[in-house]
Design a protein around this motif. Structure first.
Motif, PDB file in Angstrom:
ATOM      1  N   SER A  40       1.139  -1.317   0.026  1.00  0.00           N
ATOM      2  CA  SER A  40       0.414  -0.530   0.149  1.00  0.00           C
ATOM      3  C   SER A  40       1.347   1.383  -0.071  1.00  0.00           C
ATOM      4  O   SER A  40       2.358   0.985   0.222  1.00  0.00           O
ATOM      5  CB  SER A  40      -0.696  -0.053   1.511  1.00  0.00           C
ATOM      6  N   ARG A  41       0.378   2.383  -0.103  1.00  0.00           N
ATOM      7  CA  ARG A  41       1.045   3.400  -0.049  1.00  0.00           C
ATOM      8  C   ARG A  41       1.604   3.483   1.432  1.00  0.00           C
ATOM      9  O   ARG A  41       2.166   4.218   1.636  1.00  0.00           O
ATOM     10  CB  ARG A  41      -0.021   5.248  -0.819  1.00  0.00           C
ATOM     11  N   LYS A  42       0.676   3.298   2.010  1.00  0.00           N
ATOM     12  CA  LYS A  42       1.014   4.043   3.149  1.00  0.00           C
ATOM     13  C   LYS A  42       2.483   2.734   4.198  1.00  0.00           C
ATOM     14  O   LYS A  42       3.100   3.147   4.913  1.00  0.00           O
ATOM     15  CB  LYS A  42       0.040   3.034   4.574  1.00  0.00           C
ATOM     16  N   GLU A  43       2.292   1.976   3.673  1.00  0.00           N
ATOM     17  CA  GLU A  43       3.488   0.450   3.803  1.00  0.00           C
ATOM     18  C   GLU A  43       4.826   1.117   3.154  1.00  0.00           C
ATOM     19  O   GLU A  43       5.945   0.927   4.038  1.00  0.00           O
ATOM     20  CB  GLU A  43       2.763  -1.095   3.358  1.00  0.00           C
ATOM     21  N   LEU A  44       4.963   1.634   1.571  1.00  0.00           N
ATOM     22  CA  LEU A  44       6.030   2.378   1.072  1.00  0.00           C
ATOM     23  C   LEU A  44       6.363   3.056   2.080  1.00  0.00           C
ATOM     24  O   LEU A  44       7.248   3.370   2.013  1.00  0.00           O
ATOM     25  CB  LEU A  44       5.415   2.448  -0.131  1.00  0.00           C
ATOM     26  N   GLY A  45       5.475   4.162   1.796  1.00  0.00           N
ATOM     27  CA  GLY A  45       6.224   5.425   2.908  1.00  0.00           C
ATOM     28  C   GLY A  45       6.546   4.795   4.150  1.00  0.00           C
ATOM     29  O   GLY A  45       8.289   5.707   4.493  1.00  0.00           O
ATOM     30  N   GLU A  46       6.342   4.241   4.839  1.00  0.00           N
ATOM     31  CA  GLU A  46       6.821   3.364   6.149  1.00  0.00           C
ATOM     32  C   GLU A  46       8.144   2.969   5.719  1.00  0.00           C
ATOM     33  O   GLU A  46       9.037   3.599   6.479  1.00  0.00           O
ATOM     34  CB  GLU A  46       5.649   2.464   7.157  1.00  0.00           C
ATOM     35  N   ARG A  47       8.165   2.748   4.671  1.00  0.00           N
ATOM     36  CA  ARG A  47      10.006   1.969   4.408  1.00  0.00           C
ATOM     37  C   ARG A  47      10.579   3.000   3.333  1.00  0.00           C
ATOM     38  O   ARG A  47      12.206   3.324   4.187  1.00  0.00           O
ATOM     39  CB  ARG A  47       9.807   0.915   3.205  1.00  0.00           C
ATOM     40  N   LEU A  48       9.936   4.074   3.564  1.00  0.00           N
ATOM     41  CA  LEU A  48      10.545   5.371   2.917  1.00  0.00           C
ATOM     42  C   LEU A  48      10.858   6.291   3.780  1.00  0.00           C
ATOM     43  O   LEU A  48      11.765   7.240   3.398  1.00  0.00           O
ATOM     44  CB  LEU A  48      10.147   5.513   1.560  1.00  0.00           C
ATOM     45  N   ASN A  49       9.911   6.056   5.181  1.00  0.00           N
ATOM     46  CA  ASN A  49      10.229   7.532   5.951  1.00  0.00           C
ATOM     47  C   ASN A  49       9.516   8.118   5.591  1.00  0.00           C
ATOM     48  O   ASN A  49      10.441   9.732   6.004  1.00  0.00           O
ATOM     49  CB  ASN A  49      11.817   7.169   6.653  1.00  0.00           C
ATOM     50  N   VAL A  50       8.671   8.398   4.774  1.00  0.00           N
ATOM     51  CA  VAL A  50       7.632   9.472   4.139  1.00  0.00           C
ATOM     52  C   VAL A  50       6.401   8.839   4.225  1.00  0.00           C
ATOM     53  O   VAL A  50       5.982   7.757   4.373  1.00  0.00           O
ATOM     54  CB  VAL A  50       8.360  10.253   2.249  1.00  0.00           C
ATOM     55  N   SER A  51       5.767   9.856   4.102  1.00  0.00           N
ATOM     56  CA  SER A  51       3.985   9.779   4.244  1.00  0.00           C
ATOM     57  C   SER A  51       3.619   9.114   3.185  1.00  0.00           C
ATOM     58  O   SER A  51       4.000   9.469   2.301  1.00  0.00           O
ATOM     59  CB  SER A  51       2.965  12.125   4.894  1.00  0.00           C
ATOM     60  N   GLU A  52       2.333   8.797   3.124  1.00  0.00           N
ATOM     61  CA  GLU A  52       1.851   8.216   2.627  1.00  0.00           C
ATOM     62  C   GLU A  52       0.987   9.238   1.848  1.00  0.00           C
ATOM     63  O   GLU A  52       1.138   8.753   0.317  1.00  0.00           O
ATOM     64  CB  GLU A  52       0.425   7.661   3.486  1.00  0.00           C
ATOM     65  N   GLN A  53       1.252  10.597   2.255  1.00  0.00           N
ATOM     66  CA  GLN A  53       0.089  11.359   1.064  1.00  0.00           C
ATOM     67  C   GLN A  53       1.888  11.929   0.226  1.00  0.00           C
ATOM     68  O   GLN A  53       1.728  12.182  -1.212  1.00  0.00           O
ATOM     69  CB  GLN A  53       0.331  13.021   1.889  1.00  0.00           C
ATOM     70  N   SER A  54       3.212  11.360   0.478  1.00  0.00           N
ATOM     71  CA  SER A  54       4.356  11.758  -0.814  1.00  0.00           C
ATOM     72  C   SER A  54       4.102  11.138  -1.526  1.00  0.00           C
ATOM     73  O   SER A  54       3.786  11.125  -2.503  1.00  0.00           O
ATOM     74  CB  SER A  54       5.446  11.471   0.531  1.00  0.00           C
ATOM     75  N   ILE A  55       3.653   9.497  -1.226  1.00  0.00           N
ATOM     76  CA  ILE A  55       3.726   8.546  -2.267  1.00  0.00           C
ATOM     77  C   ILE A  55       3.048   8.860  -3.104  1.00  0.00           C
ATOM     78  O   ILE A  55       3.449   8.791  -4.445  1.00  0.00           O
ATOM     79  CB  ILE A  55       3.950   6.966  -1.230  1.00  0.00           C
ATOM     80  N   TRP A  56       1.564   9.446  -2.254  1.00  0.00           N
ATOM     81  CA  TRP A  56       0.582   9.654  -3.741  1.00  0.00           C
ATOM     82  C   TRP A  56       1.026  10.868  -4.869  1.00  0.00           C
ATOM     83  O   TRP A  56       0.563  10.749  -5.864  1.00  0.00           O
ATOM     84  CB  TRP A  56      -0.861  10.672  -3.048  1.00  0.00           C
ATOM     85  N   GLN A  57       1.576  12.081  -3.894  1.00  0.00           N
ATOM     86  CA  GLN A  57       2.286  12.769  -4.968  1.00  0.00           C
ATOM     87  C   GLN A  57       3.357  12.085  -5.889  1.00  0.00           C
ATOM     88  O   GLN A  57       3.275  12.803  -6.905  1.00  0.00           O
ATOM     89  CB  GLN A  57       2.889  13.845  -4.005  1.00  0.00           C
ATOM     90  N   PHE A  58       3.514  11.665  -5.522  1.00  0.00           N
ATOM     91  CA  PHE A  58       5.279  10.347  -6.127  1.00  0.00           C
ATOM     92  C   PHE A  58       4.029   9.816  -7.436  1.00  0.00           C
ATOM     93  O   PHE A  58       5.287  10.192  -8.460  1.00  0.00           O
ATOM     94  CB  PHE A  58       5.976   8.976  -5.889  1.00  0.00           C
TER      95      PHE A  58
END
Length: 389
Positions: free
Chosen positions: A17-35
């Motif tokens: 999920s975006r949240k799970e990837l964000g946790e692995r990159l140490n960024v927010s779920e919103q950041s993954i959505w923006q990427f």
């Protein structure tokens, strides 16, 4: 230019999920959505980390990765409960579409045999024009068994399905599903098997999914109500039982059994048919060889003997694995039509991701790396080409 869509595809391919990837990159779920929407570009450090997480080349994120949508969410027939999970369905559809593109690319170098599964589907299509009864399902199962030349012990089931033109894959399906299947928009059928099953249970999964492919080729599974889902699952289960255990053959075996309510009485038949004890007893029950009371007693014994998860001989009966994809790779690589580096570069994927997607063991490609001696091309493009088994 950073392609956010590529990130979305590879993220879903890995089931994150975006949240799970964000946790692995140490960024927010919103950041993954923006990427993914290309509202912002990830930092160089994040790109390097994503490259490592997803086993892709850096160029994967900077060159458009076009994946034709040959499978849709509604075309996927799940076993058990995961048909209602939209998140899981979307992830598996991405997997199917990526896999289909990999297979299409590889097969473009070969003169592959025709998909005779289409001929079988046409032969049985007449039974689907009106109400699909269990009597019709049994006839379809018998015709399918004969058409595919399935041996009495069902030992050639997997090979026969692959030869018919079905691509059979295996992966960690996860969730509640055991396996699933689908027809592509290009009429290419795929069956995906879970990896934590015994050989005999895998046989039932294969037969069940073949049932879906033949009985329910154009249904929109996501649009169905729960009762409709249960009905098509029941139909595929009945097809599998009739396909693996033809009525007249097994009636002779059940007739001479001393105690049909004893799970251990079915062990010889498990060896004979390569079908689980529980599937055999259910067939005997449906054919009237047990009363409802004896049927209940049987399942109490299954629980008492702890056979629900592991039955006798489960570990002794060898698990058969899909072989057609490996054979395609062997033909292409050993005849030097491509090398593994060509395939990696074409898809901008590391070898590890290709291995993971296709459940290919880590040592499989070793003989083809920096190999200098290759076999002749003489047998590769002949019209009578057959996959090695």
């Amino acid at each position: 230019m950073f392609y956010g869509k590529n990130l979305q595809v590879v993220r879903m391919l890995h089931g994150l999920s975006r949240k799970e990837l964000g946790e692995r990159l140490n960024v927010s779920e919103q950041s993954i959505w923006q990427f993914e929407k290309q509202a912002t570009t990830p930092s160089f450090e994040n790109i390097l980390e994503m490259k490592k997480i997803f086993q892709v080349k850096t160029a994967f994120f900077f060159e458009e990765f076009i994946v034709p949508k040959t499978f849709s969410e509604g075309s996927v027939a799940y076993r058990k409960g995961d048909i209602t999970s939209r998140k899981k369905t979307n992830s598996e559809v991405v997997y199917l579409n990526v896999i289909a593109e990999v297979i299409r690319y590889l097969e473009s170098f070969l003169n592959a045999p025709p998909r005779v599964i289409l001929t079988l589907r046409e032969k049985v299509s007449g039974y689907l024009n009106e109400e699909l009864t269990y009597e019709k399902i049994e006839v379809i199962a018998e015709k399918a068994r004969e058409f595919l030349a399935i041996q009495e012990n069902n030992a050639n089931l997997l090979v026969s399905l692959e030869k018919s033109g079905i691509h059979v894959l295996e992966k960690n399906v996860g969730g509640k599903a055991d396996a699933y299947s689908a027809w592509s928009t290009e009429e290419v059928p795929i069956i995906v098997l879970g990896i934590k099953k015994s050989s005999v249970r895998r046989n039932f999964d294969l037969a069940h999914e073949l049932g879906h492919l033949l009985l329910h080729p154009h249904l929109d599974f996501l649009s169905m109500e729960k009762q409709e889902q249960q009905q098509i699952e029941s139909e595929a289960d009945y097809f599998a039982s009739c396909f693996l255990l033809p009525r007249e053959e097994v009636k002779k075996d059940f007739a001479i059994m001393r105690k049909c309510s004893n799970p251990d009485s079915y062990i010889p038949l498990k060896v004979k048919y390569n079908v689980s004890i529980q599937a055999l007893e259910m067939k005997a029950y449906k054919l009237g060889f047990l009363t409802a009371k004896q049927h209940s007693y049987f399942y109490r014994q299954i629980a008492l003997k702890k056979y629900k998860r592991e039955e006798p001989l489960d570990k002794e009966i060898a698990l058969k694995r899909p072989g057609k994809i490996r054979s395609i790779f062997q033909l292409i690589l050993s005849n030097r039509l491509l090398d593994i580096q060509d395939i990696e570069e074409h898809f901008k994927m590391e070898r590890g991701l290709i291995e993971d997607m296709l459940s290919i063991e880590k040592t499989f490609f070793t003989p083809y790396v920096d190999e200098e001696v290759f076999t002749s091309l003489d047998n590769v493009l002949r019209p009578n080409f057959h996959f090695a088994q």
